[in-house]
Design a protein around this motif. Structure first.
Motif, PDB file in Angstrom:
ATOM      1  N   TRP A  70       0.828  -1.211   0.000  1.00 36.40           N
ATOM      2  CA  TRP A  70       0.000   0.000   0.000  1.00 36.40           C
ATOM      3  C   TRP A  70       0.860   1.258   0.000  1.00 36.40           C
ATOM      4  O   TRP A  70       0.439   2.318  -0.464  1.00 36.40           O
ATOM      5  CB  TRP A  70      -0.903   0.021   1.233  1.00 36.40           C
ATOM      6  CG  TRP A  70      -0.131   0.253   2.502  1.00 36.40           C
ATOM      7  CD1 TRP A  70       0.421  -0.689   3.318  1.00 36.40           C
ATOM      8  CD2 TRP A  70       0.220   1.525   3.066  1.00 36.40           C
ATOM      9  NE1 TRP A  70       1.081  -0.099   4.366  1.00 36.40           N
ATOM     10  CE2 TRP A  70       0.980   1.269   4.240  1.00 36.40           C
ATOM     11  CE3 TRP A  70      -0.019   2.848   2.721  1.00 36.40           C
ATOM     12  CZ2 TRP A  70       1.487   2.274   5.042  1.00 36.40           C
ATOM     13  CZ3 TRP A  70       0.483   3.858   3.526  1.00 36.40           C
ATOM     14  CH2 TRP A  70       1.226   3.567   4.670  1.00 36.40           C
ATOM     15  N   CYS A  71       2.082   1.152   0.551  1.00 38.36           N
ATOM     16  CA  CYS A  71       2.928   2.335   0.703  1.00 38.36           C
ATOM     17  C   CYS A  71       3.711   2.598  -0.572  1.00 38.36           C
ATOM     18  O   CYS A  71       4.727   1.944  -0.849  1.00 38.36           O
ATOM     19  CB  CYS A  71       3.882   2.149   1.891  1.00 38.36           C
ATOM     20  SG  CYS A  71       4.842   3.628   2.264  1.00 38.36           S
ATOM     21  N   SER A  72       3.235   3.525  -1.376  1.00 38.98           N
ATOM     22  CA  SER A  72       3.911   3.910  -2.615  1.00 38.98           C
ATOM     23  C   SER A  72       3.740   5.407  -2.798  1.00 38.98           C
ATOM     24  O   SER A  72       2.619   5.919  -2.760  1.00 38.98           O
ATOM     25  CB  SER A  72       3.314   3.143  -3.800  1.00 38.98           C
ATOM     26  OG  SER A  72       3.898   3.573  -5.011  1.00 38.98           O
ATOM     27  N   LYS A 118       6.911   0.345  -1.069  1.00 39.71           N
ATOM     28  CA  LYS A 118       7.906   0.312   0.004  1.00 39.71           C
ATOM     29  C   LYS A 118       7.559  -0.816   0.968  1.00 39.71           C
ATOM     30  O   LYS A 118       6.390  -1.028   1.295  1.00 39.71           O
ATOM     31  CB  LYS A 118       7.922   1.643   0.770  1.00 39.71           C
ATOM     32  CG  LYS A 118       8.403   2.833  -0.048  1.00 39.71           C
ATOM     33  CD  LYS A 118       9.908   2.800  -0.237  1.00 39.71           C
ATOM     34  CE  LYS A 118      10.395   4.075  -0.926  1.00 39.71           C
ATOM     35  NZ  LYS A 118      11.861   4.043  -1.133  1.00 39.71           N
ATOM     36  N   ILE A 172      10.845   0.794   5.763  1.00 35.11           N
ATOM     37  CA  ILE A 172      10.278   1.935   6.476  1.00 35.11           C
ATOM     38  C   ILE A 172      10.603   1.870   7.967  1.00 35.11           C
ATOM     39  O   ILE A 172      10.918   2.886   8.590  1.00 35.11           O
ATOM     40  CB  ILE A 172       8.753   1.977   6.264  1.00 35.11           C
ATOM     41  CG1 ILE A 172       8.442   2.152   4.769  1.00 35.11           C
ATOM     42  CG2 ILE A 172       8.121   3.120   7.053  1.00 35.11           C
ATOM     43  CD1 ILE A 172       6.978   2.009   4.425  1.00 35.11           C
TER      44      ILE A 172
END
Length: 407
Positions: A165-167, A174, A179
């Motif tokens: 989800w982390c982009s 990512k 992170i």
């Protein structure tokens, strides 16, 4: 890091050097949970009919994903591998291998032959901004195959690309280890310290005091001698002779005073939370009951896996189905109900209620229980006393009219 610093870290029970995140048990458990969950959800093929959907016969490409993505992998292994790479590196890739089929005199078409996962750390994603390859704005994937040593370049149409989800650019994801590297590394170092403490027989480090000055070589020899006498499980409980003029003073750093357990547990919950894993899934049942665990499983599906499944389905539908299939209403969907299987009694009550209220046909209910269909079981049934909402009270109105007519 200097040699003295490394020696100090070793003496304190901290192993110098970069730690692998997957060696930390909480990180590994979260990775295992997400990858195995993805692997155990069967992929289904549907067609939209009216406001609902019906099962459809898959074409060759979708049939491969449902039954055998490639000659050496089952669907469970394939999806587990993709998700493990995605969570560990931030991105998961699968090469869509196609073959050219001649069709007539003036052209042909491509047919999907198999799907192969690519190791994410061996993939380089390139954006063709200038149109160097003839299509400006498209992505290309360069894969250095670790098995053959060869490098291949694939266009974006031939690669299934899944990300976390982390982009921040919408292209590359990512990972949690990138992170929260300091948090993950810290939890790994705490485990190294505990392991080293076990090796020492749970004996604390000590300071050897002596009067006068010793040559560095003699001092090191004295240190090695007492280290050998006092470290290791085999030396626990031994009586150690101390010459006159020397004093052994233990450094009593208690784990309870440092709140070692509480800090380790809190850090584990933080990492699990970053993955979207619930406490009971990392064996933390301190505040869980049977009913609570079932609720957490539902929350895991809604809060964590629903997004993952939606992303997978959208990528598969776009790259594995022809445009005319999508327009006709065909689509793939993972069966998330596999996560919500309950005990036999609850399952039977749910199915019985669905059949009695005309939601499932008897044969659909039998299919859920892996029983064969029976003749006449394709008809929806409901209680004969039920009436449509528009006719509620009609019987009383009719009765009232008849009574008025008799008067």
């Amino acid at each position: 890091m200097s040699l003295e610093d490394e020696e100090l870290l070793k003496w304190l029970g901290i192993k110098p050097g970069k730690q692998k995140a997957i060696n930390e048990v909480t990180y590994y458990t979260c990775l295992k949970m997400l990858a195995e969950t993805m692997g155990k959800l069967p992929l289904k093929f549907y067609k939209t009919e009216g406001e609902g959907r019906v099962r459809a016969d898959p074409d060759a490409g979708i049939g491969l994903l449902m039954n055998r993505p490639n000659p050496v992998m089952t669907p469970a292994t394939f999806w587990t591998t993709i998700e493990a790479n995605c969570q560990h590196y931030g991105n998961g890739f699968a090469w869509i291998q196609t073959v050219y089929i001649k069709k007539g005199k003036y052209g042909g078409e491509y047919k999907i032959k198999s799907f192969w996962p690519m190791q994410s750390d061996c993939v380089q994603v390139i954006m063709d901004d200038t149109g160097l390859f003839g299509n400006a704005g498209k992505l290309y994937y360069r894969y250095s195959d670790p098995k053959t040593g060869k490098t291949y370049t694939f266009s974006q149409e031939n690669v299934l690309h899944f990300k976390t989800w982390c982009s921040f650019d919408g292209i590359m994801g990512k990972s949690v280890q990138d992170i929260l590297r300091t948090t993950v590394d810290g939890l790994g170092e705490s485990q190294n310290y505990l392991n080293n403490l076990y090796k020492q027989g749970l004996t604390a480090s000590m300071v050897l005091q002596y009067t006068g000055d010793l040559d560095p070589k003699l001092r090191k020899k004295l240190q090695e001698e007492y280290t050998e006498l006092m470290s290791g499980p085999k030396n626990v409980g031994k009586v150690v002779p101390v010459p006159i003029g020397l004093t052994l003073q233990p450094l009593n750093i208690k784990l309870t005073d440092a709140q070692f357990y509480e800090l380790k547990k809190y850090t584990s919950l933080q990492i699990a939370g970053a993955f979207g894993i619930k406490p009971n899934q990392i064996n933390d049942y301190e505040k869980s009951s049977y009913a609570n665990s079932e609720t957490q499983q539902l929350a895991f599906l809604v809060d964590t896996m629903l997004y993952r499944l939606t992303q997978y389905e959208q990528e598969i539908n776009y790259k594995c189905l022809a445009e005319k299939q999508r327009i006709a209403g065909y689509f793939t969907k993972f069966n998330e109900k596999a996560l919500l299987r309950t005990d036999a009694k609850t399952q039977m009550d749910v199915i019985k209620t669905a059949v009695n209220n005309g939601i499932y046909t008897p044969n659909e209910a039998r299919s859920l229980l892996d029983y064969p269909a029976k003749e006449g079981g394709e008809v929806l049934i409901v209680n004969g006393n039920y009436v449509p909402l528009t006719k509620v009270g009609a019987a009383y109105q009719k009765k009232g009219s008849e009574e008025e007519g008799q008067q």
